[in-house]
Design a protein around this motif. Structure first.
Motif, PDB file in Angstrom:
ATOM      1  N   LEU A 259      -5.752 -21.071  11.419  1.00 47.52           N
ATOM      2  CA  LEU A 259      -5.409 -22.470  11.609  1.00 47.52           C
ATOM      3  C   LEU A 259      -6.551 -23.140  12.366  1.00 47.52           C
ATOM      4  CD1 LEU A 259      -1.909 -23.810  12.447  1.00 47.52           C
ATOM      5  CD2 LEU A 259      -3.913 -24.835  13.499  1.00 47.52           C
ATOM      6  N   LEU A 260      -7.249 -24.030  11.688  1.00 46.94           N
ATOM      7  CA  LEU A 260      -8.393 -24.724  12.273  1.00 46.94           C
ATOM      8  C   LEU A 260      -8.008 -26.162  12.591  1.00 46.94           C
ATOM      9  CD1 LEU A 260     -11.157 -23.330   9.908  1.00 46.94           C
ATOM     10  CD2 LEU A 260     -10.728 -22.671  12.279  1.00 46.94           C
ATOM     11  N   LEU A 261      -8.394 -26.613  13.770  1.00 47.35           N
ATOM     12  CA  LEU A 261      -8.007 -27.947  14.223  1.00 47.35           C
ATOM     13  C   LEU A 261      -9.170 -28.930  14.174  1.00 47.35           C
ATOM     14  CD1 LEU A 261      -6.044 -25.781  15.766  1.00 47.35           C
ATOM     15  CD2 LEU A 261      -5.224 -27.838  16.883  1.00 47.35           C
ATOM     16  N   ASP A 262     -10.130 -28.684  13.288  1.00 46.09           N
ATOM     17  CA  ASP A 262     -11.261 -29.590  13.106  1.00 46.09           C
ATOM     18  C   ASP A 262     -10.755 -30.981  12.732  1.00 46.09           C
ATOM     19  OD1 ASP A 262     -11.915 -26.809  12.570  1.00 46.09           O
ATOM     20  OD2 ASP A 262     -13.937 -27.518  12.177  1.00 46.09           O
ATOM     21  N   ASN A 263     -11.376 -31.997  13.285  1.00 48.52           N
ATOM     22  CA  ASN A 263     -10.926 -33.355  13.034  1.00 48.52           C
ATOM     23  C   ASN A 263     -11.563 -33.988  11.801  1.00 48.52           C
ATOM     24  OD1 ASN A 263      -9.082 -34.030  15.353  1.00 48.52           O
ATOM     25  ND2 ASN A 263     -10.854 -33.276  16.467  1.00 48.52           N
ATOM     26  N   ASN A 264     -12.704 -33.444  11.357  1.00 45.00           N
ATOM     27  CA  ASN A 264     -13.306 -33.970  10.129  1.00 45.00           C
ATOM     28  C   ASN A 264     -14.324 -32.977   9.594  1.00 45.00           C
ATOM     29  OD1 ASN A 264     -14.310 -35.491   7.998  1.00 45.00           O
ATOM     30  ND2 ASN A 264     -14.289 -37.405   9.160  1.00 45.00           N
ATOM     31  N   VAL A 265     -13.851 -31.911   9.013  1.00 47.56           N
ATOM     32  CA  VAL A 265     -14.750 -30.853   8.544  1.00 47.56           C
ATOM     33  C   VAL A 265     -15.605 -31.326   7.374  1.00 47.56           C
ATOM     34  CG1 VAL A 265     -13.114 -29.828   6.911  1.00 47.56           C
ATOM     35  CG2 VAL A 265     -14.856 -28.391   7.995  1.00 47.56           C
ATOM     36  N   PHE A 266     -15.125 -32.275   6.567  1.00 45.39           N
ATOM     37  CA  PHE A 266     -15.916 -32.761   5.437  1.00 45.39           C
ATOM     38  C   PHE A 266     -17.179 -33.506   5.877  1.00 45.39           C
ATOM     39  CE2 PHE A 266     -12.607 -32.998   1.753  1.00 45.39           C
ATOM     40  CZ  PHE A 266     -12.712 -31.633   1.609  1.00 45.39           C
ATOM     41  N   ALA A 267     -17.201 -33.938   7.131  1.00 42.72           N
ATOM     42  CA  ALA A 267     -18.383 -34.664   7.612  1.00 42.72           C
ATOM     43  C   ALA A 267     -19.543 -33.726   7.938  1.00 42.72           C
ATOM     44  CB  ALA A 267     -18.022 -35.483   8.854  1.00 42.72           C
ATOM     45  N   SER A 268     -19.284 -32.433   7.966  1.00 40.16           N
ATOM     46  CA  SER A 268     -20.310 -31.482   8.395  1.00 40.16           C
ATOM     47  C   SER A 268     -21.354 -31.244   7.308  1.00 40.16           C
ATOM     48  CB  SER A 268     -19.662 -30.148   8.777  1.00 40.16           C
ATOM     49  OG  SER A 268     -20.658 -29.191   9.064  1.00 40.16           O
ATOM     50  N   ARG A 269     -22.624 -31.269   7.721  1.00 39.88           N
ATOM     51  CA  ARG A 269     -23.711 -30.907   6.807  1.00 39.88           C
ATOM     52  C   ARG A 269     -23.686 -29.415   6.499  1.00 39.88           C
ATOM     53  NH1 ARG A 269     -26.380 -34.286  10.534  1.00 39.88           N
ATOM     54  NH2 ARG A 269     -27.229 -32.421  11.571  1.00 39.88           N
ATOM     55  N   SER A 270     -22.940 -28.656   7.305  1.00 41.43           N
ATOM     56  CA  SER A 270     -22.847 -27.202   7.130  1.00 41.43           C
ATOM     57  C   SER A 270     -21.539 -26.805   6.459  1.00 41.43           C
ATOM     58  CB  SER A 270     -22.961 -26.509   8.500  1.00 41.43           C
ATOM     59  OG  SER A 270     -24.179 -26.838   9.137  1.00 41.43           O
ATOM     60  N   PHE A 271     -20.935 -27.725   5.720  1.00 37.37           N
ATOM     61  CA  PHE A 271     -19.628 -27.466   5.132  1.00 37.37           C
ATOM     62  C   PHE A 271     -19.617 -26.203   4.273  1.00 37.37           C
ATOM     63  CE2 PHE A 271     -16.608 -28.019   1.589  1.00 37.37           C
ATOM     64  CZ  PHE A 271     -15.431 -28.041   2.311  1.00 37.37           C
ATOM     65  N   ASN A 272     -20.628 -26.023   3.423  1.00 33.34           N
ATOM     66  CA  ASN A 272     -20.659 -24.847   2.556  1.00 33.34           C
ATOM     67  C   ASN A 272     -20.720 -23.554   3.357  1.00 33.34           C
ATOM     68  OD1 ASN A 272     -20.531 -26.467   0.323  1.00 33.34           O
ATOM     69  ND2 ASN A 272     -22.679 -26.239  -0.257  1.00 33.34           N
ATOM     70  N   GLN A 273     -21.514 -23.564   4.434  1.00 30.96           N
ATOM     71  CA  GLN A 273     -21.618 -22.364   5.280  1.00 30.96           C
ATOM     72  C   GLN A 273     -20.294 -22.091   5.992  1.00 30.96           C
ATOM     73  OE1 GLN A 273     -23.812 -24.844   5.008  1.00 30.96           O
ATOM     74  NE2 GLN A 273     -25.912 -24.231   5.590  1.00 30.96           N
ATOM     75  N   ILE A 274     -19.587 -23.145   6.367  1.00 30.62           N
ATOM     76  CA  ILE A 274     -18.278 -22.977   7.009  1.00 30.62           C
ATOM     77  C   ILE A 274     -17.305 -22.289   6.046  1.00 30.62           C
ATOM     78  CG2 ILE A 274     -16.232 -24.259   7.796  1.00 30.62           C
ATOM     79  CD1 ILE A 274     -18.197 -26.278   9.084  1.00 30.62           C
ATOM     80  N   ILE A 275     -17.268 -22.759   4.816  1.00 33.25           N
ATOM     81  CA  ILE A 275     -16.366 -22.154   3.830  1.00 33.25           C
ATOM     82  C   ILE A 275     -16.770 -20.712   3.548  1.00 33.25           C
ATOM     83  CG2 ILE A 275     -15.508 -22.289   1.471  1.00 33.25           C
ATOM     84  CD1 ILE A 275     -14.400 -24.428   3.387  1.00 33.25           C
ATOM     85  N   ASP A 276     -18.063 -20.441   3.468  1.00 34.26           N
ATOM     86  CA  ASP A 276     -18.530 -19.066   3.228  1.00 34.26           C
ATOM     87  C   ASP A 276     -18.109 -18.145   4.369  1.00 34.26           C
ATOM     88  OD1 ASP A 276     -19.687 -19.697   0.806  1.00 34.26           O
ATOM     89  OD2 ASP A 276     -21.688 -20.025   1.644  1.00 34.26           O
ATOM     90  N   GLU A 277     -18.184 -18.632   5.613  1.00 29.11           N
ATOM     91  CA  GLU A 277     -17.768 -17.807   6.750  1.00 29.11           C
ATOM     92  C   GLU A 277     -16.268 -17.532   6.697  1.00 29.11           C
ATOM     93  OE1 GLU A 277     -17.571 -17.960  11.636  1.00 29.11           O
ATOM     94  OE2 GLU A 277     -19.234 -18.962  10.613  1.00 29.11           O
ATOM     95  N   ILE A 278     -15.490 -18.535   6.326  1.00 30.01           N
ATOM     96  CA  ILE A 278     -14.043 -18.352   6.209  1.00 30.01           C
ATOM     97  C   ILE A 278     -13.729 -17.272   5.174  1.00 30.01           C
ATOM     98  CG2 ILE A 278     -11.906 -19.476   5.446  1.00 30.01           C
ATOM     99  CD1 ILE A 278     -13.002 -22.072   6.709  1.00 30.01           C
ATOM    100  N   LYS A 279     -14.439 -17.273   4.072  1.00 30.15           N
ATOM    101  CA  LYS A 279     -14.254 -16.243   3.042  1.00 30.15           C
ATOM    102  C   LYS A 279     -14.597 -14.861   3.596  1.00 30.15           C
ATOM    103  CE  LYS A 279     -16.202 -17.267  -0.898  1.00 30.15           C
ATOM    104  NZ  LYS A 279     -17.252 -17.849  -1.788  1.00 30.15           N
ATOM    105  N   GLU A 280     -15.710 -14.780   4.320  1.00 34.39           N
ATOM    106  CA  GLU A 280     -16.129 -13.491   4.874  1.00 34.39           C
ATOM    107  C   GLU A 280     -15.137 -12.969   5.905  1.00 34.39           C
ATOM    108  OE1 GLU A 280     -19.975 -14.319   6.389  1.00 34.39           O
ATOM    109  OE2 GLU A 280     -20.895 -14.616   4.400  1.00 34.39           O
ATOM    110  N   LEU A 281     -14.409 -13.870   6.543  1.00 34.23           N
ATOM    111  CA  LEU A 281     -13.427 -13.465   7.545  1.00 34.23           C
ATOM    112  C   LEU A 281     -12.114 -12.992   6.920  1.00 34.23           C
ATOM    113  CD1 LEU A 281     -14.041 -16.315  10.161  1.00 34.23           C
ATOM    114  CD2 LEU A 281     -14.619 -13.891  10.423  1.00 34.23           C
TER     115      LEU A 281
END
Length: 646
Positions: A259-281
């Motif tokens: 459960l992530l409480l990010d307020n605007n994850v789509f605004a991140s320039r690192s969005f793809n890396q964030i999703i990749d890390e979530i997959k790896e976890l």
């Protein structure tokens, strides 16, 4: 010398555990400090601490069943609890504890940390802070942080005399070294959560068995109704949580969801890396989960003296749960074994006795509890960006990427029907939102949710209805599930409204707000898929919706009891809950009676009646006018709702 640290969450109801305090618990334990967590009535904390000091000297393995009577005496001073304890020799010590309780002489801590949540919990928060002053040494520190204290630091200080913690950026985050202790290089905000403190309290948070965290901080928007820019002033593009989760698994075992409480994850320039890390976890599409052995985790933490008191308390619960599953003969033997080691009650249990009993109990827990939890396939695990994603920043590429993880639900904010008032040249939000939902469906995301803010100065009741209606249509057209959660807006920093819920938006009034809340009471706070369900709750048309807004509250909450036609339609559509025939005969025509009499009023009479209805105060004095026709209509608003709603 280790410090004594008390962490407190005020006694309000909330869904998520206090992440800030859980990080502080990790921090203070890493420095060798003694940490304690409490949530509840502060008087109960005083009783508990005084009892524990007394019990250190008066400990008797045979008196475990009487310890709550001892607590009763400390709190009430009554002698009856003492008289019920056989051969009790610690009476004087208990009387001394009672005297200290009465005098407000409570055990003290070096540091007391108090979190704050929403400002409409103002009284609970202020009362807790003021009560906490009795639990800190004269030269100790009280640390106040969290949402309310960051938004209204001056008001908190005025009400309590204590200045809340605000960092030099104006926010609440402990995101740099040395913010609590000057000699520390630790960044507290990046620490894993200490889940052990949740074992110290009886309160159960509805959201549990999850990793909680942030992979971004802040928000690039500056919405007028939002507090995020003040809480997290600087947008942080990416925070890796891999280390936090690894440490959580080592200490507390794997959690089911993320459960992530990010307020605007789509605004991140690192969005793809964030999703990749979530997959790896372990949260990629189709992710599955098998629970760890909680008993083994508890034993390991007792062995390592990591909040051993909390895990000894938990061990007693494990014993009780297994005992229920044993045969009568086995139960007797099990009871005797526990009794011999003082393991019938948490007050007489010790870490040593729990570890000694482990040789007997481990196999029983494995057989009767843990073996039933594991399955060959496991259970689905999900990722949830709980604060929602920004539809305005949605792209085909981002939706395709987020569909690579097991997200459920995808939350998309839908706060406006028309153009965002702060961006007058932008597209209407209904178009932006609709496109986002269609993109989600395109990439196989079929479980969605949204928050619909209402009661602002920029929205109207009609716009709330149209947003809800659009979701119903999208569910039908796209074959998706959308759960909508209407959320009443409160101006959390307005001097007239920060500590109450009395604000009404320009197009709203007290009756309309109460009507929406009455409908949501019947739908358990959410609106799901199903046209018939929606139309029964909010009306088939805007005209019917307007009527519901004006309808007496009892008629809304118990629609079928007071509306015979609606009840018959409900049964015809397969409804299974039955009302008593005598109730239907007695009350079933009242909605029609109210409707007929209200519609019979002249335009001027309606205006006068509506002015009274809008205030939503229906005392006898308020509903007595010089017009008998109006008075007849207003009498329906005095009807109390039935005790058991359908």
């Amino acid at each position: 010398m280790p410090r004594k640290v008390l962490l407190i969450e005020p006694n309000y109801k909330n869904k998520y555990p206090p992440m800030g305090l859980m990080k502080l618990a990790t921090y203070f334990r890493s420095r060798g400090d003694e940490v304690r967590f409490f949530k509840g009535d502060m008087r109960d904390l005083a009783v508990e601490l005084l009892f524990e000091e007394f019990w250190v000297e008066a400990y008797d393995i045979t008196l475990g069943e009487y310890t709550n009577l001892m607590r009763q005496h400390i709190k009430t001073g009554k002698l009856a609890p003492l008289r019920a304890i056989p051969e009790f020799v610690g009476e004087q010590g208990l009387r001394n504890a009672r005297a200290r309780y009465k005098a407000g002489d409570y055990p003290k801590f070096d540091i007391v940390g108090i979190t704050t949540l929403f400002t409409f919990y103002w009284k609970e928060t202020v009362d807790t802070i003021n009560a906490a002053k009795k639990f800190v040494f004269e030269d100790g520190r009280i640390l106040i942080g969290g949402i309310a204290s960051t938004i209204l630091p001056n008001e908190i200080e005025k009400a309590t005399g204590i200045e809340p913690y605000i960092n030099d950026r104006g926010g609440a985050l402990l995101d740099r070294p040395g913010q609590i202790d000057l000699d520390s290089e630790v960044i507290i905000d990046e620490l894993p959560l200490d889940y052990s403190i949740l074992e110290e309290i009886d309160y159960k948070y509805p959201a549990s068995n999850a990793y909680f965290g942030y992979m971004t901080r802040g928000c690039v928007n500056r919405c007028s109704f939002c507090a995020v820019p003040r809480l997290e002033p600087k947008y942080c593009q990416r925070i890796s949580i891999e280390g936090q989760i690894e440490q959580t698994i080592q200490r507390f075992g794997a959690q089911k969801d993320l459960l992530l409480l990010d307020n605007n994850v789509f605004a991140s320039r690192s969005f793809n890396q964030i999703i990749d890390e979530i997959k790896e976890l372990g949260f990629g599409m189709g992710a599955m989960y098998n629970p760890p052995n909680e008993y083994t985790i508890a034993i390991e933490n007792i062995c390592n003296n990591y909040n051993a008191k909390a895990y000894v308390r938990k061990a007693i619960k494990f014993y009780d749960s297994v005992s229920e599953k044993l045969s009568e003969t086995e139960q007797g033997e099990f009871y005797n074994s526990r009794e011999a080691l003082g393991l019938l009650y948490a007050d007489t249990a010790t870490a040593t006795s729990v570890l000694e009993f482990d040789r007997t109990f481990e196999a029983l827990y494995e057989k009767h509890i843990f073996s039933k939890l594991s399955t060959s396939r496991g259970r689905a695990r999900y990722i949830d960006f709980n604060q929602g994603v920004d539809a305005r920043l949605m792209t085909d590429e981002k939706m395709k990427k987020i569909a690579e993880v097991n997200i459920r639900p995808l939350r998309i904010a839908f706060d406006h029907w028309g153009v965002d008032p702060q961006k007058p040249n932008s597209r209407p939000m209904r178009e932006v939102y609709e496109d986002a939902v269609k993109l989600a469906a395109k990439y196989g995301i079929r479980n969605l949710s949204n928050y619909l803010l209402y009661n602002t100065d920029d929205d109207t009741p009609d716009e709330l209805y149209l947003r809800l209606q659009m979701n119903i249509k999208l569910c039908e057209d796209l074959k998706v599930n959308i759960y909508s959660f209407p959320m009443k807006y409160h101006p959390i920093d307005d001097p007239d409204y920060f500590d109450n819920r009395n604000f009404t938006g320009t197009a709203w009034n007290r009756k309309f707000i109460r009507a929406i809340q009455a409908v949501l009471n019947s739908t358990h706070g959410k609106i799901g898929r199903g046209k018939n369900f929606f139309e029964a709750a909010f009306g088939k048309t805007l005209e019917q919706f307007h009527e519901i807004l004006l309808m007496p509250e009892a008629f809304i909450i118990e629609r079928y009891k007071f509306d015979r036609k609606a009840y018959e339609a409900y049964l015809a559509n397969g409804g299974t809950k039955k009302l008593k025939a005598e109730d239907v005969d007695r009350y079933g025509d009242m909605t029609d009676e109210w409707r007929r009499k209200f519609r019979a009023l002249t335009p001027e009479q309606k205006k006068q009646a509506e002015r009274i209805i809008y205030d939503n105060i229906f005392t006898e004095e308020r509903i007595s006018t010089n017009d008998s026709d109006i008075n007849e209509v207003l009498q329906y608003y005095r009807i109390k709702r039935y005790e058991q709603s359908l």
